[in-house]
Design a protein around this motif. Sequence first.
Motif, PDB file in Angstrom:
ATOM      1  N   ARG A  72     -11.823 -28.020  10.464  1.00 17.01           N
ATOM      2  CA  ARG A  72     -12.111 -29.413  10.182  1.00 17.01           C
ATOM      3  C   ARG A  72     -11.616 -29.841   8.926  1.00 17.01           C
ATOM      4  N   ASP A  73     -11.178 -31.034   8.940  1.00 21.97           N
ATOM      5  CA  ASP A  73     -10.477 -31.592   7.485  1.00 21.97           C
ATOM      6  C   ASP A  73     -11.551 -33.167   7.580  1.00 21.97           C
ATOM      7  N   ASN A  74     -12.393 -32.885   6.632  1.00 20.06           N
ATOM      8  CA  ASN A  74     -13.276 -34.083   6.539  1.00 20.06           C
ATOM      9  C   ASN A  74     -12.682 -35.069   5.800  1.00 20.06           C
ATOM     10  N   ALA A  75     -11.652 -34.794   4.900  1.00 21.65           N
ATOM     11  CA  ALA A  75     -10.906 -36.049   4.289  1.00 21.65           C
ATOM     12  C   ALA A  75     -10.317 -36.986   5.173  1.00 21.65           C
ATOM     13  N   LYS A  76      -9.651 -36.268   6.547  1.00 17.89           N
ATOM     14  CA  LYS A  76      -9.039 -36.973   7.464  1.00 17.89           C
ATOM     15  C   LYS A  76      -9.970 -37.349   8.888  1.00 17.89           C
ATOM     16  N   ASN A  77     -11.285 -36.677   8.518  1.00 17.38           N
ATOM     17  CA  ASN A  77     -12.212 -37.050   9.787  1.00 17.38           C
ATOM     18  C   ASN A  77     -11.825 -36.567  11.025  1.00 17.38           C
ATOM     19  N   THR A  78     -11.181 -35.412  10.785  1.00 18.06           N
ATOM     20  CA  THR A  78     -10.768 -34.728  12.242  1.00 18.06           C
ATOM     21  C   THR A  78     -11.148 -33.228  12.225  1.00 18.06           C
ATOM     22  N   VAL A  79     -11.542 -32.788  13.538  1.00 18.98           N
ATOM     23  CA  VAL A  79     -12.015 -31.565  13.707  1.00 18.98           C
ATOM     24  C   VAL A  79     -10.729 -30.993  14.673  1.00 18.98           C
ATOM     25  N   TYR A  80     -10.662 -29.817  14.703  1.00 16.65           N
ATOM     26  CA  TYR A  80      -9.487 -29.170  15.352  1.00 16.65           C
ATOM     27  C   TYR A  80      -9.892 -27.881  16.144  1.00 16.65           C
ATOM     28  N   LEU A  81      -9.311 -27.841  17.096  1.00 18.66           N
ATOM     29  CA  LEU A  81      -9.542 -26.377  18.068  1.00 18.66           C
ATOM     30  C   LEU A  81      -8.134 -25.816  18.300  1.00 18.66           C
ATOM     31  N   GLN A  82      -7.718 -24.615  17.407  1.00 14.76           N
ATOM     32  CA  GLN A  82      -6.677 -23.917  17.780  1.00 14.76           C
ATOM     33  C   GLN A  82      -6.847 -22.918  18.660  1.00 14.76           C
TER      34      GLN A  82
END
Length: 125
Positions: A72-82
Amino acid sequence: QVQLVESGGGLVQAGGSLRLACAVSGRTLSSVHMGWFRQAPGNEREFVAAISKSGGRTYYTDSVKGRFTISRDNAKNTVYLQMNSLKPEDTAVYYCAADRGTGFPVVRTRGYNYWGQGTQVTVSS
C-alpha cells in the motif's frame, strides 16, 4: 462517499505477472485495513491477501503465498497486488476491499465495509 476502483486486470499467460491497483477515495487509506478477494464463476468470493493499516503486516491465503505481494501507498491512497507466477487457477474477478475494524487479518467478506467493482484476471495455460 467511499469508493474503491480496481485496475490492472487482463489476460496473461501462465507464469506471467500482473499488478492490480486499487484507488481509494472518501477515506484516509491509513484508517482501514485493506484486502484483496477473488471470485471465479460458480464459486464463493474468497480471500486472497490483506494488509494492515500501517502496512506493517500482511496475510495471504496459502495458494498465493510466495507469488503474490500486497502493498500500500497511503500517500497515494492506493493498494496494490503484485501477482507473479500466475496460474490458470488464479483466473477470477479480483476485488479490493476496505475494513474499518481493528482486527487483523480479516478473511471473511462480511468483515469488510467497502468494496470495489472488480477487475478481471484471466490466466491462460
